[in-house]
Design a protein around this motif. Structure first.
Motif, short mmCIF file in Angstrom:
data_model
loop_
_atom_site.label_atom_id
_atom_site.label_comp_id
_atom_site.label_asym_id
_atom_site.label_seq_id
_atom_site.Cartn_x
_atom_site.Cartn_y
_atom_site.Cartn_z
N GLU A 1 0.85 -1.19 0.00
CA GLU A 1 0.00 0.00 0.00
C GLU A 1 0.88 1.24 0.00
O GLU A 1 1.99 1.22 0.55
CB GLU A 1 -0.90 0.02 1.25
CG GLU A 1 -1.83 1.21 1.32
CD GLU A 1 -2.70 1.22 2.57
OE1 GLU A 1 -3.86 1.65 2.48
OE2 GLU A 1 -2.21 0.79 3.63
N VAL B 1 0.72 5.36 1.02
CA VAL B 1 -0.01 6.50 1.59
C VAL B 1 0.64 7.77 1.04
O VAL B 1 1.86 7.86 0.93
CB VAL B 1 0.00 6.49 3.14
CG1 VAL B 1 -0.68 5.24 3.66
CG2 VAL B 1 1.41 6.59 3.69
N PHE B 2 -0.20 8.72 0.65
CA PHE B 2 0.27 9.95 0.01
C PHE B 2 0.06 11.14 0.93
O PHE B 2 -1.02 11.31 1.50
CB PHE B 2 -0.50 10.19 -1.29
CG PHE B 2 -0.24 9.17 -2.36
CD1 PHE B 2 0.82 9.31 -3.25
CD2 PHE B 2 -1.06 8.06 -2.50
CE1 PHE B 2 1.06 8.37 -4.24
CE2 PHE B 2 -0.84 7.12 -3.48
CZ PHE B 2 0.22 7.28 -4.36
N LEU C 1 -2.45 13.92 5.09
CA LEU C 1 -2.72 12.66 4.40
C LEU C 1 -3.83 12.90 3.39
O LEU C 1 -4.93 13.33 3.76
CB LEU C 1 -3.14 11.59 5.41
CG LEU C 1 -3.50 10.22 4.83
CD1 LEU C 1 -2.27 9.53 4.28
CD2 LEU C 1 -4.16 9.35 5.91
N VAL C 2 -3.56 12.61 2.12
CA VAL C 2 -4.55 12.93 1.08
C VAL C 2 -5.04 11.71 0.31
O VAL C 2 -6.05 11.80 -0.40
CB VAL C 2 -3.99 13.97 0.08
CG1 VAL C 2 -3.78 15.30 0.77
CG2 VAL C 2 -2.70 13.48 -0.56
N ASP C 3 -4.37 10.57 0.43
CA ASP C 3 -4.82 9.40 -0.32
C ASP C 3 -4.10 8.16 0.18
O ASP C 3 -3.03 8.24 0.79
CB ASP C 3 -4.52 9.58 -1.82
CG ASP C 3 -5.35 8.66 -2.71
OD1 ASP C 3 -6.24 7.97 -2.18
OD2 ASP C 3 -5.12 8.66 -3.93
N ARG C 4 -4.74 7.00 -0.06
CA ARG C 4 -4.11 5.70 0.18
C ARG C 4 -4.38 4.84 -1.04
O ARG C 4 -5.48 4.86 -1.59
CB ARG C 4 -4.68 5.03 1.43
CG ARG C 4 -4.49 5.82 2.71
CD ARG C 4 -4.97 5.08 3.94
NE ARG C 4 -4.03 4.04 4.36
CZ ARG C 4 -3.78 3.73 5.63
NH1 ARG C 4 -4.40 4.36 6.61
NH2 ARG C 4 -2.91 2.78 5.93
N MET C 5 -3.39 4.10 -1.47
CA MET C 5 -3.52 3.27 -2.67
C MET C 5 -3.09 1.83 -2.36
O MET C 5 -1.90 1.56 -2.19
CB MET C 5 -2.65 3.82 -3.81
CG MET C 5 -2.73 3.01 -5.10
SD MET C 5 -1.56 3.62 -6.36
CE MET C 5 -2.28 5.22 -6.75
N ARG D 1 0.34 3.68 -11.82
CA ARG D 1 -0.71 4.33 -11.03
C ARG D 1 -0.11 5.33 -10.05
O ARG D 1 -0.64 6.43 -9.85
CB ARG D 1 -1.54 3.29 -10.28
CG ARG D 1 -2.44 2.44 -11.16
CD ARG D 1 -3.15 1.37 -10.34
NE ARG D 1 -4.01 1.97 -9.33
CZ ARG D 1 -4.22 1.44 -8.13
NH1 ARG D 1 -3.61 0.32 -7.76
NH2 ARG D 1 -5.04 2.03 -7.27
N ARG E 1 -0.59 9.46 -9.98
CA ARG E 1 -1.03 10.18 -8.78
C ARG E 1 -0.06 11.30 -8.45
O ARG E 1 -0.47 12.40 -8.06
CB ARG E 1 -1.14 9.20 -7.60
CG ARG E 1 -1.87 9.79 -6.39
CD ARG E 1 -3.34 9.98 -6.68
NE ARG E 1 -4.07 10.55 -5.55
CZ ARG E 1 -4.26 11.86 -5.36
NH1 ARG E 1 -3.76 12.74 -6.21
NH2 ARG E 1 -4.96 12.29 -4.33
N PHE F 1 -0.50 15.48 -8.17
CA PHE F 1 -0.03 16.35 -7.08
C PHE F 1 0.75 17.53 -7.63
O PHE F 1 0.58 18.67 -7.21
CB PHE F 1 0.87 15.57 -6.11
CG PHE F 1 0.14 14.66 -5.19
CD1 PHE F 1 -0.98 15.08 -4.50
CD2 PHE F 1 0.58 13.36 -5.00
CE1 PHE F 1 -1.65 14.23 -3.64
CE2 PHE F 1 -0.08 12.51 -4.14
CZ PHE F 1 -1.21 12.95 -3.46
#
Length: 265
Positions: A225, A227-228, A234-238, A245, A249, A253
């Motif tokens: 995973e 985390v961004f 914290l704005v996103d998790r993938m 991908r 992302r 940004f």
């Protein structure tokens, strides 16, 4: 997936996170010079998982890692290793926690040049006067592929081999979590792939936990995973990231950051 593997995965998903931060804020300076490196971040790093932290330059990703690992105190909020809240510890107990329950891999290999590979791997335990688990150390040496280099010194190794020694040292005491800060930054692409592969094997074959800061989408694709962070938040998790991908992302940004800068100007 067989029933044993399913049960193991289920246990991992329900256990306490290996590390986490709650409402984490980190502020440097004050007044006109104040910088909020972290701005109310809450994120958990699950046990038995490989998590990458990514974000644009200045997003707070290294600050998050340092605070989650107990290397730097938060301005407000809380950081935990397992169930232990780090701000509740005095300096001595925090030092012991980092020694016994946390491993570190940095961009610089940080090996002692006068020690052999074997001595560098067991150095933290030797300094603590602790006896390592010989069977575990042997398994680690096998995973990192250094069995024929144990009596060599760092100067006799390639950069990739030196970083593999650093990785083995980080896992030697069976810490709850290993934090890696740009671990492939000083390596060529082939050596970097080898180091990332062994971090992944440590997680999947030896049930370890890794949290890695990186700027490289290819490196992040080795994680379970990503985390961004952006602007300290914290704005996103993938989950199940791929290099493409992650790159898309990160481009988003960059575009958003350019728009914010244009608005401010």
């Amino acid at each position: 997936m067989n029933s044993t593997a399913s049960a193991s995965a289920s246990v991992r998903e329900t256990t306490t996170p290996a590390a986490r931060v709650v409402d984490a804020a980190k502020v440097y300076g004050s007044g006109d010079t104040e910088v909020r490196a972290l701005d109310g971040v809450s994120v958990d790093f699950r046990a038995g998982r490989f998590t990458a932290i990514m974000g644009p330059s200045g997003s707070g990703k290294s600050t998050l890692m340092h605070c989650a690992a107990g290397l730097d105190p938060l301005t407000s909020g809380a950081a935990y290793i397992g169930d232990t809240e780090l701000s509740s510890l005095d300096d001595r107990r925090l030092t012991l926690l980092r020694r016994d329950r946390v491993g570190f891999v940095f961009q610089a290999f940080n090996l002692l040049p006068t020690l052999t590979v074997a001595e560098n791997i067991t150095l933290p335990m030797d300094l603590a006067g602790a006896r390592g688990d010989a069977e575990w150390i042997d398994a680690l040496v096998d995973v990192v592929g250094l069995g024929d280099r144990l009596h060599h010194r760092p100067a006799e190794l390639s950069g990739g081999q030196q970083q593999r020694v650093a990785v083995a040292r980080a896992f030697a005491s069976r810490p709850d979590v290993v934090f890696a800060d740009e671990p492939t930054g000083n390596l060529d692409s082939r050596s970097g792939e080898e180091v990332l592969g062994l971090l992944g094997r440590a997680v999947r074959q030896m049930d370890r936990t890794v949290v890695m800061v990186t700027h490289d989408p290819v490196a992040a694709a080795h994680a379970d995973e990503v985390v961004f962070l952006a602007d300290g938040r914290l704005v996103d998790r993938m989950p199940a990231p791929t290099a493409d991908r992650v790159l898309d992302r990160m481009k988003a940004f960059d575009a958003a950051g350019g728009l914010r800068r244009a608005v401010r100007s």
